[in-house]
Design an enzyme around this catalytic site. Structure first.
Site, PDB file in Angstrom:
ATOM      1  N   ASN A   1      38.826  42.470  27.891  1.00  0.00           N
ATOM      2  CA  ASN A   1      38.284  43.555  27.079  1.00  0.00           C
ATOM      3  C   ASN A   1      37.411  43.076  25.920  1.00  0.00           C
ATOM      4  O   ASN A   1      36.974  43.874  25.092  1.00  0.00           O
ATOM      5  CB  ASN A   1      39.421  44.448  26.574  1.00  0.00           C
ATOM      6  CG  ASN A   1      40.050  45.228  27.731  1.00  0.00           C
ATOM      7  OD1 ASN A   1      39.480  45.307  28.820  1.00  0.00           O
ATOM      8  ND2 ASN A   1      41.228  45.781  27.501  1.00  0.00           N
TER       9      ASN A   1
ATOM     10  N   CYS B   1      40.099  52.339  34.959  1.00  0.00           N
ATOM     11  CA  CYS B   1      41.409  52.794  35.428  1.00  0.00           C
ATOM     12  C   CYS B   1      41.601  54.288  35.229  1.00  0.00           C
ATOM     13  O   CYS B   1      41.163  54.856  34.226  1.00  0.00           O
ATOM     14  CB  CYS B   1      42.503  52.036  34.679  1.00  0.00           C
ATOM     15  SG  CYS B   1      42.619  50.328  35.218  1.00  0.00           S
TER      16      CYS B   1
HETATM   17  C1  LIG Z   1      37.383  47.871  28.825  1.00  0.00           C
HETATM   18  C2  LIG Z   1      38.301  48.087  27.671  1.00  0.00           C
HETATM   19  O1  LIG Z   1      38.121  47.563  26.581  1.00  0.00           O
HETATM   20  N1  LIG Z   1      39.364  48.877  27.909  1.00  0.00           N
HETATM   21  C3  LIG Z   1      40.354  49.094  26.885  1.00  0.00           C
HETATM   22  C4  LIG Z   1      39.873  50.130  25.912  1.00  0.00           C
HETATM   23  O2  LIG Z   1      39.557  51.288  26.652  1.00  0.00           O
HETATM   24  P1  LIG Z   1      38.654  52.408  26.056  1.00  0.00           P
HETATM   25  O3  LIG Z   1      37.648  51.804  25.145  1.00  0.00           O
HETATM   26  O4  LIG Z   1      38.185  53.238  27.213  1.00  0.00           O
HETATM   27  O5  LIG Z   1      39.708  53.222  25.257  1.00  0.00           O
HETATM   28  P2  LIG Z   1      39.518  54.037  23.925  1.00  0.00           P
HETATM   29  O6  LIG Z   1      40.134  53.239  22.835  1.00  0.00           O
HETATM   30  O7  LIG Z   1      38.100  54.456  23.788  1.00  0.00           O
HETATM   31  O8  LIG Z   1      40.407  55.318  24.208  1.00  0.00           O
HETATM   32  C5  LIG Z   1      41.515  55.647  23.406  1.00  0.00           C
HETATM   33  C6  LIG Z   1      41.732  57.143  23.429  1.00  0.00           C
HETATM   34  O9  LIG Z   1      40.579  57.811  22.921  1.00  0.00           O
HETATM   35  C7  LIG Z   1      40.149  58.820  23.821  1.00  0.00           C
HETATM   36  N2  LIG Z   1      38.672  58.937  23.748  1.00  0.00           N
HETATM   37  C8  LIG Z   1      37.914  57.812  23.844  1.00  0.00           C
HETATM   38  C9  LIG Z   1      36.528  57.893  23.810  1.00  0.00           C
HETATM   39  C10 LIG Z   1      35.919  59.170  23.678  1.00  0.00           C
HETATM   40  O10 LIG Z   1      34.680  59.314  23.650  1.00  0.00           O
HETATM   41  N3  LIG Z   1      36.727  60.265  23.590  1.00  0.00           N
HETATM   42  C11 LIG Z   1      38.089  60.187  23.616  1.00  0.00           C
HETATM   43  O11 LIG Z   1      38.785  61.198  23.528  1.00  0.00           O
HETATM   44  C12 LIG Z   1      40.636  58.306  25.186  1.00  0.00           C
HETATM   45  O12 LIG Z   1      40.712  59.354  26.135  1.00  0.00           O
HETATM   46  C13 LIG Z   1      41.975  57.711  24.833  1.00  0.00           C
HETATM   47  O13 LIG Z   1      42.943  58.725  24.768  1.00  0.00           O
HETATM   48  O14 LIG Z   1      40.862  50.382  24.972  1.00  0.00           O
HETATM   49  C14 LIG Z   1      42.074  50.885  25.517  1.00  0.00           C
HETATM   50  C15 LIG Z   1      43.011  51.172  24.362  1.00  0.00           C
HETATM   51  O15 LIG Z   1      43.404  49.978  23.768  1.00  0.00           O
HETATM   52  C16 LIG Z   1      42.657  49.904  26.488  1.00  0.00           C
HETATM   53  O16 LIG Z   1      43.738  50.497  27.153  1.00  0.00           O
HETATM   54  C17 LIG Z   1      41.650  49.520  27.528  1.00  0.00           C
HETATM   55  O17 LIG Z   1      42.182  48.436  28.235  1.00  0.00           O
HETATM   56  C1  LIG Z   2      42.451  50.334  31.199  1.00  0.00           C
HETATM   57  C2  LIG Z   2      41.959  49.122  31.306  1.00  0.00           C
HETATM   58  O1  LIG Z   2      40.704  48.776  31.543  1.00  0.00           O
HETATM   59  P1  LIG Z   2      39.418  49.688  31.764  1.00  0.00           P
HETATM   60  O2  LIG Z   2      39.151  50.338  30.443  1.00  0.00           O
HETATM   61  O3  LIG Z   2      38.401  48.671  32.118  1.00  0.00           O
HETATM   62  O4  LIG Z   2      39.729  50.658  32.857  1.00  0.00           O
HETATM   63  C3  LIG Z   2      42.796  47.931  31.100  1.00  0.00           C
HETATM   64  O5  LIG Z   2      42.253  46.838  30.829  1.00  0.00           O
HETATM   65  O6  LIG Z   2      44.014  48.071  31.225  1.00  0.00           O
END
Ligand SMILES: CC(=O)N[C@H]1[C@@H](OP(=O)(O)OP(=O)(O)OC[C@H]2O[C@@H](n3ccc(=O)[nH]c3=O)[C@H](O)[C@@H]2O)O[C@H](CO)[C@@H](O)[C@@H]1O
Ligand SMILES: C=C(OP(=O)(O)O)C(=O)O
Length: 451
Positions: A38, A135
């Site tokens: 990540n 995922c």
């Molecule tokens: C590729 C990567 O780095 N993946 C990680 C990243 O995912 P990722 O960056 O997708 O996760 P986010 O931290 O953005 O999401 C956290 C929460 O915010 C919500 N949300 C997010 C963006 C948005 O525009 N609107 C919204 O509502 C999501 O639905 C979720 O409930 O951080 C997550 C939280 O640590 C990890 O589980 C993932 O492994």
């Molecule tokens: C949820 C994960 O990754 P991604 O945001 O790439 O789906 C993960 O690394 O567990």
């Protein structure tokens, strides 16, 4: 396993998608964990911001690196991956083509294309966001990302036939942005877009995960000016241009914790070379409370089950420095072997307990609840999501056929199969290649019985 043209090993889905595991043997031995999935993918996107050459070291041999390499190449970037030595060379001098064919095929397995928005708008004046993969652990909306881009002056057209079309006819400009929730991706989006925007950007309510701070370090090496306040506010002073970087990726603390949980669940003893303490402190506290032992050395961390009973715990997942959402799935398998009732309240994703169903079929006693079983503020309160789990142990696990649902859930199934009595067939195992480098080689080194 097959080796792609850039040296990254991936599973050949047709031949290699089922792992036959005979469980019941402790995992013992030494494995090495490289850089964080990540972080590495985001640092590769950062390279797109600057003409010239960037070098990333300690890169894991995972499929996501392969996907991001191919995405960069579609835009004209030169990428060489030395999988064996963990080095990626990127030359982003000749970026061309914002609207590219094949991007949908590639993005289907990753969420990274959305982070190309800022860099492509800066380099080429426009970007297209295809349908995103990653995922299936909840709705995964991108509203914060789009709102951030709009605040920085971008025009967002959701009706374009090639995906969401982002342009900035007057360039991107610094702005005051507040995230309603400390999203990792939206924080990275803002950083990657604001570093070359004209003027100052204030980003409050941001996430400060170690992987984000390592991305900030990369951007600073490139010439960016970014500071962070104690209240999770980033201040970014836009600069006119950036240059390439050389950087060694921080260790994957999710992979390290996954192997630690595997040691606990199988009564094993695993030395995880490369694991570092500061990023894992929250995990280590919980690991100790459950009854696991660890020893931190300069080269890594040794994790082991000392014998006797494991203890139940109550945990709530949270943004950093809380207990990571990606740590809970492997740990839940170990908690099925603890003596009593454990509680896990998932506050980051609304739908991250789907993986528990096969565990129950293997003999675990796990009950899911819509209620918040914890005290952290939670966006899923009074909503229809089963986001709290109660695990009662110890329960013996019995091997069976399992379908891998997602990356972390899949690894937890693998641990369950290794801890279980009797054989299991784990189907869809290649999904685990997205984030766990050479896990078959590592299982072999740890004495697992599989084919
Ligand atoms: C590729 C990567 O780095 N993946 C990680 C990243 O995912 P990722 O960056 O997708 O996760 P986010 O931290 O953005 O999401 C956290 C929460 O915010 C919500 N949300 C997010 C963006 C948005 O525009 N609107 C919204 O509502 C999501 O639905 C979720 O409930 O951080 C997550 C939280 O640590 C990890 O589980 C993932 O492994
Ligand atoms: C949820 C994960 O990754 P991604 O945001 O790439 O789906 C993960 O690394 O567990």
């Amino acid at each position: 396993m097959t080796e792609s043209k850039d040296g990254v090993f991936t599973s050949d889905a047709a031949n290699d998608d089922v792992l036959h595991v005979v469980g019941g043997k402790p995992l013992n031995g030494t494995i090495k964990v490289r850089g964080a999935k990540n972080f590495v993918s985001k640092a590769m996107v950062a390279a797109l911001l600057a003409p010239g050459r960037s070098v990333l070291k300690n890169v894991p041999e995972i499929r996501d690196v392969h996907v991001v390499s191919d995405l960069l190449r579609l835009h004209g970037v030169d990428v060489e991956v030395d999988g064996a030595n963990g080095i990626v060379n990127i030359d982003a001098t000749h970026v061309q083509l914002a609207d590219v064919a094949d991007v949908d095929t590639l993005s289907g397995s990753s969420r990274i294309p959305i982070l190309f928005s800022g860099p492509l708008v800066h380099r080429l004046g426009e970007a297209f966001i295809p349908a995103l993969g990653g995922c299936n652990i909840g709705g995964r909306p991108i509203d914060f990302h789009l709102e951030t881009l709009r605040k920085l002056g971008a025009t967002v057209d959701k009706e374009h036939k090639d995906g969401i079309h982002i342009t900035a006819p007057k360039g991107l400009h610094g702005a005051k942005i507040h995230l309603p929730y400390p999203s990792v991706g939206a924080t990275e989006q803002t950083l990657l877009a604001a570093v070359l925007a004209e003027g100052k950007t204030e980003l409050s309510g941001a996430a400060i995960e170690p992987e984000i701070m390592d991305l900030v370090a990369v951007l600073q090496k490139m010439g960016a000016v970014i500071s962070v306040d104690v209240d999770r506010t980033f201040r970014i002073e836009g600069v006119k241009q950036l240059k390439g970087f050389t950087h060694t990726a921080l260790t994957d603390r999710i992979e390290a914790a996954s192997w630690a949980s595997a040691a606990l669940a199988t009564h094993g003893d695993i030395f995880v070379k490369g694991a570092t303490q500061p990023e894992m402190m929250t995990f280590l506290n919980v690991f100790r409370k459950v009854g696991g032992e660890f020893d931190v050395t300069d080269r890594g961390i040794r994790f082991w089950h000392p014998g006797g009973d494991l203890h139940p715990v109550a945990i709530e997942t949270d943004v950093h420095p809380g207990f990571m959402t990606d740590w809970q799935q492997p740990l839940v398998v170990a908690l099925t072997q603890a003596n009593g009732l454990s509680i896990v309240h998932e506050t980051v994703y609304e739908n991250r307990f789907g993986f528990t169903k096969p565990l129950v079929q293997m003999g675990a006693t796990i009950q899911l609840y819509r209620e918040c079983l914890g005290s952290l503020p939670c966006r899923f309160q009074q909503r229809n999501y089963k986001h709290s789990a109660v695990i009662f142990g110890p329960t013996p696990l019995t091997g069976r056929d399992i379908d891998v649902p997602d990356l972390r859930g899949g690894f937890s199934h693998l641990i369950a199969a290794l801890a279980a009595k009797g054989p299991s067939d784990v189907h869809g195992i290649s999904l685990i290649d997205r984030g766990y480098a050479d896990f078959r080689g590592k299982l072999d080194a740890l004495g697992a019985d599989f084919s």
